[in-house]
Design an enzyme around this catalytic site. Structure first.
Site, PDB file in Angstrom:
ATOM      1  CD  GLU A 255     140.100-119.357  60.778  1.00  0.00           C
ATOM      2  OE1 GLU A 255     140.746-119.274  59.973  1.00  0.00           O
ATOM      3  OE2 GLU A 255     138.873-119.163  60.723  1.00  0.00           O
ATOM      4  CB  CYS A 294     147.475-116.911  59.535  1.00  0.00           C
ATOM      5  SG  CYS A 294     146.312-115.828  59.709  1.00  0.00           S
TER       6      CYS A 294
HETATM    7  P1  NAP Z   1     150.847-123.168  67.824  1.00  0.00           P
HETATM    8  O1  NAP Z   1     152.350-123.721  68.254  1.00  0.00           O
HETATM    9  O2  NAP Z   1     150.352-124.182  66.933  1.00  0.00           O
HETATM   10  O3  NAP Z   1     149.978-122.641  68.845  1.00  0.00           O
HETATM   11  C1  NAP Z   1     148.956-122.258  68.772  1.00  0.00           C
HETATM   12  C2  NAP Z   1     148.142-122.212  70.270  1.00  0.00           C
HETATM   13  O4  NAP Z   1     148.151-123.502  70.537  1.00  0.00           O
HETATM   14  C3  NAP Z   1     149.007-121.425  71.435  1.00  0.00           C
HETATM   15  O5  NAP Z   1     148.151-120.831  72.180  1.00  0.00           O
HETATM   16  C4  NAP Z   1     149.907-122.763  71.919  1.00  0.00           C
HETATM   17  O6  NAP Z   1     150.109-122.556  73.337  1.00  0.00           O
HETATM   18  C5  NAP Z   1     148.536-123.655  71.954  1.00  0.00           C
HETATM   19  N1  NAP Z   1     148.854-125.262  72.175  1.00  0.00           N
HETATM   20  C6  NAP Z   1     149.926-125.959  71.616  1.00  0.00           C
HETATM   21  N2  NAP Z   1     149.971-127.126  72.243  1.00  0.00           N
HETATM   22  C7  NAP Z   1     148.739-127.148  72.852  1.00  0.00           C
HETATM   23  C8  NAP Z   1     148.215-128.354  73.379  1.00  0.00           C
HETATM   24  N3  NAP Z   1     148.731-129.645  73.469  1.00  0.00           N
HETATM   25  N4  NAP Z   1     146.971-128.121  74.043  1.00  0.00           N
HETATM   26  C9  NAP Z   1     146.584-126.866  74.012  1.00  0.00           C
HETATM   27  N5  NAP Z   1     147.135-125.835  73.435  1.00  0.00           N
HETATM   28  C10 NAP Z   1     148.129-125.995  72.904  1.00  0.00           C
HETATM   29  O7  NAP Z   1     150.984-121.966  66.506  1.00  0.00           O
HETATM   30  P2  NAP Z   1     151.779-120.578  66.724  1.00  0.00           P
HETATM   31  O8  NAP Z   1     153.269-121.079  66.830  1.00  0.00           O
HETATM   32  O9  NAP Z   1     151.197-120.014  67.861  1.00  0.00           O
HETATM   33  O10 NAP Z   1     151.066-119.785  65.621  1.00  0.00           O
HETATM   34  C11 NAP Z   1     151.831-119.979  64.257  1.00  0.00           C
HETATM   35  C12 NAP Z   1     150.910-120.846  63.491  1.00  0.00           C
HETATM   36  O11 NAP Z   1     149.544-120.247  63.541  1.00  0.00           O
HETATM   37  C13 NAP Z   1     151.240-120.361  62.029  1.00  0.00           C
HETATM   38  O12 NAP Z   1     151.259-121.704  61.422  1.00  0.00           O
HETATM   39  C14 NAP Z   1     150.098-119.640  61.367  1.00  0.00           C
HETATM   40  O13 NAP Z   1     149.939-119.866  60.215  1.00  0.00           O
HETATM   41  C15 NAP Z   1     148.941-119.884  62.401  1.00  0.00           C
HETATM   42  N6  NAP Z   1     148.152-118.965  62.440  1.00  0.00           N
HETATM   43  C16 NAP Z   1     146.935-119.003  61.898  1.00  0.00           C
HETATM   44  C17 NAP Z   1     145.833-118.019  61.933  1.00  0.00           C
HETATM   45  C18 NAP Z   1     144.642-118.241  61.266  1.00  0.00           C
HETATM   46  O14 NAP Z   1     143.662-117.366  61.637  1.00  0.00           O
HETATM   47  N7  NAP Z   1     144.567-119.293  60.358  1.00  0.00           N
HETATM   48  C19 NAP Z   1     146.328-116.802  62.543  1.00  0.00           C
HETATM   49  C20 NAP Z   1     147.571-116.696  63.174  1.00  0.00           C
HETATM   50  C21 NAP Z   1     148.421-117.765  63.149  1.00  0.00           C
HETATM   51  P3  NAP Z   1     151.308-122.431  73.949  1.00  0.00           P
HETATM   52  O15 NAP Z   1     151.980-121.074  73.263  1.00  0.00           O
HETATM   53  O16 NAP Z   1     151.399-122.334  75.280  1.00  0.00           O
HETATM   54  O17 NAP Z   1     151.989-123.681  73.300  1.00  0.00           O
END
Ligand code: NAP
Length: 677
Positions: A255, A294
């Protein structure tokens, strides 16, 4: 507060490396998250060997009851989550979406599990497929729980909803969960995880919680595991490229981010209710969660002639938004989650401004209530206008994950469709029109690029759930840029944690394996009518053969006048001449059903408490006056319900005296369990 992980049935001692997590409002450190050092292989092993086994022992109904209890437990404690969430920048309204929305999702899954899934540990998918002329070989699809782990990685914006909306279908499917929150809001997720653990409602190993990095977790995944990721496209791509994901064909649900559009239709000019609904929805989506959703509206499409009034109306609305400390009742929009996020948003706005002009909001000059603007991650709503969206690229691809949207004009519906689809696959689009033809053109133009479409007009204005709210009953996810994943959608997402398997064999074998009697399998005849058996004493396959009854013209006439159903095929021989289905006057299908009940029912009070419906009814051969029918009634499936009764599904066939099938259906009864001595 040092945040611990919950693994192997206990809270792990904090490790050595700490990450400071700061309040979005004041910039103060509110928690420290431990990163790394966890035995990921052991965590997965505990889930598989203890959690999975414990969950798979339970039926869908038992798992659903567990979800309901958990939802009730969390409801009583939700104020604690509200309190913490203010520090993430969430207002009271934002918390309604995150905390109450998450708990509500548990309730919905509990209800659906009870109502739409059987009280067993696996699902039958579709009907038995006969595969031989003699009826000795057939196939049946079954759906069973994976023997692995649901690894849930969540985004920062919905620490509660994100965790719970993934947890509910996985647990209902019988698959244990390892949940990892985004670090920046992990103190809220941590509080929720503590409640889940302290409730003692989930069986051992069903739920583990990792704060900080996932370390080498991906190295130990297998084909039985599911990764469900929510976050940015960059992280998703990185994780999906992990060699184990490809090698083991690990299911990966993504997602991701999305450039969702709201489309004002040509029939919805200023002065119409749809215009007002459009303005209200765009302004709401820009400011709820400070635009960190999102599903938020990033692209605002309007007929070119309406662009100016749209900008004017939005500017007026956005000007009134009170920004500040989310704990204050007067504040409509809190800060974004942190200073880093604020920097990201501003960098993306800068990129967007190479193609679009800022028409509302000034990031360098705005008021904040009840907080220090220099310490918190505050931003005003920022509205842009792109004058040439056909040639522009960034407005269709750069997601500024904050209170930011871009207005763009279109010339006709084809152009509106083309611009909308330039998002490259989105979670949701909303359409504002009162004209079903316009709605149809837009829906079929953009549907293959979207996971969800909302048509908003005056008729549904009061009840519509909003552009940006994924509902547990409807699917959430989208193709392409949005990740290609799918979540929610009621029991559809339960299937994501299960395997469909085609089982082929003789009818006797299929019946023995599935517990569902299959045509051509042996039947059991006993000295008493099957209706005389209590629920637990009735055997699947137990069968009753009725005596015969000849249908007369008087029966048909009587039934017709008694019920008022004097349809010509039952009453008028002349009218049926040359009819493609009827050789002459025929008995009513409902007359056959009524006579069938008269033939198979055992009338005296007994264990059968009620007939509560028919499924899959088919009238196969018309019956003419003078023909004779009889009935076969076979116990097909049993599904326990509660301590008093269970559901029995009967396979019923109405046959002629020459053994031709006249009608088939499944009859549902509730049968009493044997009274306890
Ligand atoms: P993110 O930086 O991609 O992080 C998402 C998750 O992935 C976090 O729990 C993060 O943990 C983890 N993560 C990062 N690097 C990783 C790795 N190498 N290995 C394992 N896990 C890892 O996204 P975000 O900033 O939290 O969220 C914002 C984004 O999410 C926006 O672009 C938004 O559009 C999208 N989003 C999508 C939806 C949907 O349902 N489609 C819903 C909500 C948000 P850490 O925080 O510990 O790095």
């Amino acid at each position: 507060m040092k945040l611990e992980s919950y693994i192997n049935g206990q809270w792990a001692a904090p490790g050595r490396d700490f990450i400071e997590v700061r309040s979005a409002v004041s910039g103060d450190v509110v928690a420290e998250a431990t990163s790394g050092g966890l035995d990921m292989r052991g965590i997965l092993g505990h889930a598989r060997n203890t959690g999975g086994k414990n969950l798979r022992r339970l039926t869908f109904h038992q798992r659903a009851d567990m979800l309901k209890k958990l939802a009730q437990y969390l409801t009583e404690r939700k104020d604690q989550l509200y309190k913490l969430s203010f520090q993430t920048g969430a207002t009271r309204t934002d918390n309604l979406i995150d905390v109450d929305g998450g708990i509500g999702t548990l309730f919905v899954y509990a209800g659906k599990g009870r109502r739409e899934l059987p009280n067993s540990t696996f699902l039958l998918d579709g009907a038995v497929e006969p595969m031989g002329k003699a009826g000795t070989f057939a196939g049946q699809h079954i759906i069973t729980s994976l023997h692995g782990v649901a690894v849930h990685i969540n985004a920062f914006n919905f620490p509660c909803w994100g965790m719970l909306e993934k947890l509910a279908p996985a647990l209902l499917a019988g698959v244990p969960v390892v949940s990892k929150p985004a670090t920046v809001t992990s103190y809220v997720a941590h509080a929720l995880a503590r409640m889940i653990v302290e409730s003692g409602i989930l069986p051992e190993g069903a739920f583990q919680f990792i704060v900080g990095s996932t370390g080498d977790l991906f190295d130990h995944l297998t084909c039985q595991d599911v990764v469900s990721f929510t976050g940015s496209a960059d992280t998703s791509e990185k994780l999906q490229r992990h060699p184990v994901i490809a090698k083991e064909a690990v299911r990966f649900v993504a997602e991701r981010d999305s450039l969702n559009a709201a489309i004002l239709a040509p029939d919805s000019g200023p002065g119409t209710p749809e215009f007002d609904l459009f303005i209200k929805e765009v302004a709401k989506e820009m400011t709820v969660k400070a635009g960190q959703k999102c599903t938020a509206i990033r692209r605002v499409l309007a007929p070119s002639a309406y662009v100016e009034p749209v900008i004017a109306a939005l500017r007026e609305r956005l000007d009134k938004v009170v920004i500040g400390n989310p704990e204050l009742e007067t504040v409509r929009m809190g800060p974004v989650v942190g200073l880093e996020q604020r920097r990201d948003v501003l960098a993306n706005v800068k990129a967007l401004r190479t193609e679009a002009e800022l028409v509302a909001g000034d990031p360098d000059n705005f008021d904040v209530q009840g907080a220090d603007v220099t310490r918190g991650a505050f931003l005003p709503p920022l509205l842009l206008h792109c004058a040439d969206p056909i040639r522009a690229t960034k407005v269709h691809s750069v997601e500024a994950f904050g209170p930011v949207s871009t207005v763009m004009g279109y010339s006709d519906l084809d152009e509106a469709v083309a611009l909308t689809n330039r998002g490259g696959g989105s979670l949701v689009a909303s359409v504002y029109t009162h004209d079903p033809k316009v709605a149809s053109d837009l829906v079929f133009g953009v549907s293959s690029f979207h996971g969800r479409l909302v048509i908003i007009d005056r008729d549904c204005a009061k009840e519509q759930t909003g552009h940006g709210s994924p509902m547990p009953q409807m699917v959430h996810g989208g193709p392409g840029r949005a990740g290609g994943g799918e979540e929610l959608g009621g029991v559809r997402s339960v299937h994501h944690y299960m395997q469909r398997t085609a089982v082929q064999g003789s009818p006797r074998m299929l019946t023995g394996v599935t517990g569902s009697w299959t045509k051509n399998a042996p039947v059991i005849e006993k000295d008493r009518h099957p209706f005389r058996f209590h629920f637990e004493d009735l055997d699947v396959g137990q069968t009753f053969y009725s005596k015969e009854r000849t249908i007369t013209l008087e029966d048909i006439e009587h039934f017709a006048h008694f019920t008022g159903d004097t349809f010509y095929a039952h009453m008028d021989e002349e009218a049926t001449k040359g009819h493609p289905f009827f050789p002459g006057r025929v008995a009513h299908g409902y007359l056959l059903l009524s006579f069938a009940a008269g033939l198979f029912v055992d009338p005296d009070p007994g264990p059968v408490l009620a007939n509560y419906g028919l499924d899959s009814l088919r009238f196969i051969k018309p019956i003419q006056p003078g023909e004779t029918i009889k009935v076969r009634l076979t116990a097909k499936e049993k599904s326990p319900r509660n301590k008093q009764y269970g559901e029995v599904r009967w396979d019923v066939e109405i046959l002629t005296d020459k053994d031709e099938s006249a009608a088939t259906y499944e009859l549902l009864t509730m049968n009493a369990v044997r009274p306890q001595a």
